[in-house]
Each structure stands twice: as structure tokens, then as C-alpha cells.
Design a protein around this motif. Structure first.
Motif, PDB file in Angstrom:
ATOM      1  N   PRO A  14       0.847  -1.202   0.000  1.00  0.00           N
ATOM      2  CA  PRO A  14       0.000   0.000   0.000  1.00  0.00           C
ATOM      3  C   PRO A  14       0.880   1.248   0.000  1.00  0.00           C
ATOM      4  N   GLN A  15       0.417   2.293  -0.656  1.00  0.00           N
ATOM      5  CA  GLN A  15       1.200   3.518  -0.761  1.00  0.00           C
ATOM      6  C   GLN A  15       1.607   4.061   0.600  1.00  0.00           C
ATOM      7  N   GLU A  16       0.749   3.906   1.609  1.00  0.00           N
ATOM      8  CA  GLU A  16       1.085   4.436   2.930  1.00  0.00           C
ATOM      9  C   GLU A  16       2.268   3.709   3.584  1.00  0.00           C
ATOM     10  N   ASP A  17       2.632   2.537   3.063  1.00  0.00           N
ATOM     11  CA  ASP A  17       3.786   1.806   3.589  1.00  0.00           C
ATOM     12  C   ASP A  17       5.087   2.177   2.881  1.00  0.00           C
ATOM     13  N   LEU A  18       4.981   2.870   1.746  1.00  0.00           N
ATOM     14  CA  LEU A  18       6.148   3.275   0.978  1.00  0.00           C
ATOM     15  C   LEU A  18       6.661   4.625   1.458  1.00  0.00           C
ATOM     16  N   LEU A  19       7.897   4.925   1.103  1.00  0.00           N
ATOM     17  CA  LEU A  19       8.482   6.240   1.375  1.00  0.00           C
ATOM     18  C   LEU A  19       8.926   6.837   0.049  1.00  0.00           C
ATOM     19  N   LYS A  20       8.696   8.113  -0.141  1.00  0.00           N
ATOM     20  CA  LYS A  20       9.189   8.791  -1.337  1.00  0.00           C
ATOM     21  C   LYS A  20      10.377   9.653  -0.926  1.00  0.00           C
ATOM     22  N   ILE A  21      11.533   9.289  -1.465  1.00  0.00           N
ATOM     23  CA  ILE A  21      12.775   9.971  -1.133  1.00  0.00           C
ATOM     24  C   ILE A  21      13.433  10.415  -2.435  1.00  0.00           C
ATOM     25  N   GLU A  22      13.664  11.691  -2.555  1.00  0.00           N
ATOM     26  CA  GLU A  22      14.308  12.264  -3.736  1.00  0.00           C
ATOM     27  C   GLU A  22      13.651  11.797  -5.037  1.00  0.00           C
ATOM     28  N   GLY A  23      12.320  11.728  -5.027  1.00  0.00           N
ATOM     29  CA  GLY A  23      11.568  11.373  -6.230  1.00  0.00           C
ATOM     30  C   GLY A  23      11.419   9.889  -6.497  1.00  0.00           C
ATOM     31  N   ASN A  24      11.989   9.036  -5.643  1.00  0.00           N
ATOM     32  CA  ASN A  24      11.899   7.587  -5.817  1.00  0.00           C
ATOM     33  C   ASN A  24      11.046   6.958  -4.721  1.00  0.00           C
ATOM     34  N   TRP A  25      10.209   6.003  -5.116  1.00  0.00           N
ATOM     35  CA  TRP A  25       9.420   5.257  -4.141  1.00  0.00           C
ATOM     36  C   TRP A  25      10.268   4.131  -3.567  1.00  0.00           C
ATOM     37  N   TYR A  26      10.325   4.041  -2.248  1.00  0.00           N
ATOM     38  CA  TYR A  26      11.049   2.983  -1.553  1.00  0.00           C
ATOM     39  C   TYR A  26      10.040   2.021  -0.931  1.00  0.00           C
ATOM     40  N   PHE A  27      10.152   0.740  -1.299  1.00  0.00           N
ATOM     41  CA  PHE A  27       9.254  -0.306  -0.819  1.00  0.00           C
ATOM     42  C   PHE A  27       9.830  -0.972   0.426  1.00  0.00           C
ATOM     43  N   PRO A  28       8.962  -1.303   1.402  1.00  0.00           N
ATOM     44  CA  PRO A  28       9.440  -2.028   2.587  1.00  0.00           C
ATOM     45  C   PRO A  28      10.044  -3.375   2.171  1.00  0.00           C
ATOM     46  N   PRO A  29      11.067  -3.838   2.879  1.00  0.00           N
ATOM     47  CA  PRO A  29      11.744  -5.081   2.492  1.00  0.00           C
ATOM     48  C   PRO A  29      10.808  -6.275   2.325  1.00  0.00           C
ATOM     49  N   ALA A  30       9.824  -6.421   3.199  1.00  0.00           N
ATOM     50  CA  ALA A  30       8.922  -7.584   3.138  1.00  0.00           C
ATOM     51  C   ALA A  30       8.018  -7.562   1.905  1.00  0.00           C
ATOM     52  N   SER A  31       7.898  -6.418   1.246  1.00  0.00           N
ATOM     53  CA  SER A  31       7.010  -6.315   0.084  1.00  0.00           C
ATOM     54  C   SER A  31       7.721  -6.641  -1.231  1.00  0.00           C
ATOM     55  N   VAL A  32       9.021  -6.879  -1.168  1.00  0.00           N
ATOM     56  CA  VAL A  32       9.832  -7.108  -2.361  1.00  0.00           C
ATOM     57  C   VAL A  32      10.047  -8.613  -2.563  1.00  0.00           C
ATOM     58  N   LYS A  33       9.923  -9.064  -3.808  1.00  0.00           N
ATOM     59  CA  LYS A  33      10.188 -10.470  -4.135  1.00  0.00           C
ATOM     60  C   LYS A  33      11.694 -10.643  -4.274  1.00  0.00           C
ATOM     61  N   ALA A  34      12.327 -10.987  -3.161  1.00  0.00           N
ATOM     62  CA  ALA A  34      13.784 -11.072  -3.087  1.00  0.00           C
ATOM     63  C   ALA A  34      14.361 -12.054  -4.102  1.00  0.00           C
ATOM     64  N   GLU A  35      13.589 -13.067  -4.484  1.00  0.00           N
ATOM     65  CA  GLU A  35      14.083 -14.053  -5.440  1.00  0.00           C
ATOM     66  C   GLU A  35      14.304 -13.449  -6.838  1.00  0.00           C
ATOM     67  N   LEU A  36      13.777 -12.242  -7.072  1.00  0.00           N
ATOM     68  CA  LEU A  36      13.957 -11.570  -8.362  1.00  0.00           C
ATOM     69  C   LEU A  36      15.118 -10.574  -8.340  1.00  0.00           C
ATOM     70  N   LEU A  37      15.806 -10.473  -7.196  1.00  0.00           N
ATOM     71  CA  LEU A  37      16.927  -9.541  -7.061  1.00  0.00           C
ATOM     72  C   LEU A  37      18.224 -10.295  -6.778  1.00  0.00           C
ATOM     73  N   GLU A  38      19.278  -9.880  -7.469  1.00  0.00           N
ATOM     74  CA  GLU A  38      20.614 -10.418  -7.210  1.00  0.00           C
ATOM     75  C   GLU A  38      21.508  -9.263  -6.785  1.00  0.00           C
TER      76      GLU A  38
END
Length: 100
Positions: A14-38
Motif C-alpha cells: 500500500p502507498q502508505e507503507d512506501l516512502l518517497k525519497i528524492e523522487g523515488n518510491w522505496y518499498f518495505p523489504p517484506a514487500s519485495v520479491k527477493a528471489e527476483l533480485l541479485e
């Protein structure tokens, strides 16, 4: 909100869980599919956030280098500047679109 690569959701929260810093949206760690990141070896240190960890986003065999990043260890004062601890929150760039 979702971070998407050609129809594949890489992160969602949800947008209320994100942070906007310097124009970029930052997603909480638990919301990211870590298996898609190296983890990427690309070095970068932000003067006020600290050392950055870049990631290659891998979707359906497509490798998008350094298209995601986070800050695993924030510099003193960074959380206070933003108003919340954003340690390990993940932001995205270019081909990874953030949509409602």
C-alpha cells in the motif's frame, strides 16, 4: 503500489507503507520479491544516506543491472531526515515501473 517489469510484479505494498525519497518510491523489504533480485557489486555511497547496495532485477531471463537499490546501514541522521527508518527499503529505476 507495485513495481513492475513487463507485467511481472517485483514489489507490492500500500502507498502508505512506501516512502518517497528524492523522487523515488522505496518499498518495505517484506514487500519485495527477493528471489527476483541479485546483489550487484556496483559501489556507491550517498553523502547523507550511506553505502548503497545495488541489485540486478531478473525477470523471465532478462537481467536489468543496478535497477534496484537499498541502504542496509544508514548514516547517522538519515532516518531523522526522512522521518522514518528506511533501512533495507528498496527503490527501483528505469525499466522497473512503479504504478498504482
Amino acid at each position: 503500489m507495485k513495481a513492475v517489469v513487463e507485467g511481472t510484479v517485483v514489489a507490492e505494498a500500500p502507498q502508505e507503507d512506501l516512502l518517497k525519497i528524492e523522487g523515488n518510491w522505496y518499498f518495505p523489504p517484506a514487500s519485495v520479491k527477493a528471489e527476483l533480485l541479485e546483489p550487484s557489486p556496483t559501489p556507491y555511497t550517498c553523502p547523507w544516506k550511506g553505502a548503497c547496495q545495488y541489485f540486478t532485477v531478473v525477470v523471465d531471463g532478462q537481467r536489468l543491472e543496478d535497477r534496484a537499490w537499498s541502504y542496509p546501514s544508514l548514516r547517522d541522521g538519515a532516518a531523522e531526515r526522512v522521518g522514518k527508518d528506511f533501512t533495507n527499503y528498496v527503490a527501483f529505476w528505469k525499466e522497473v515501473r512503479v504504478v498504482d
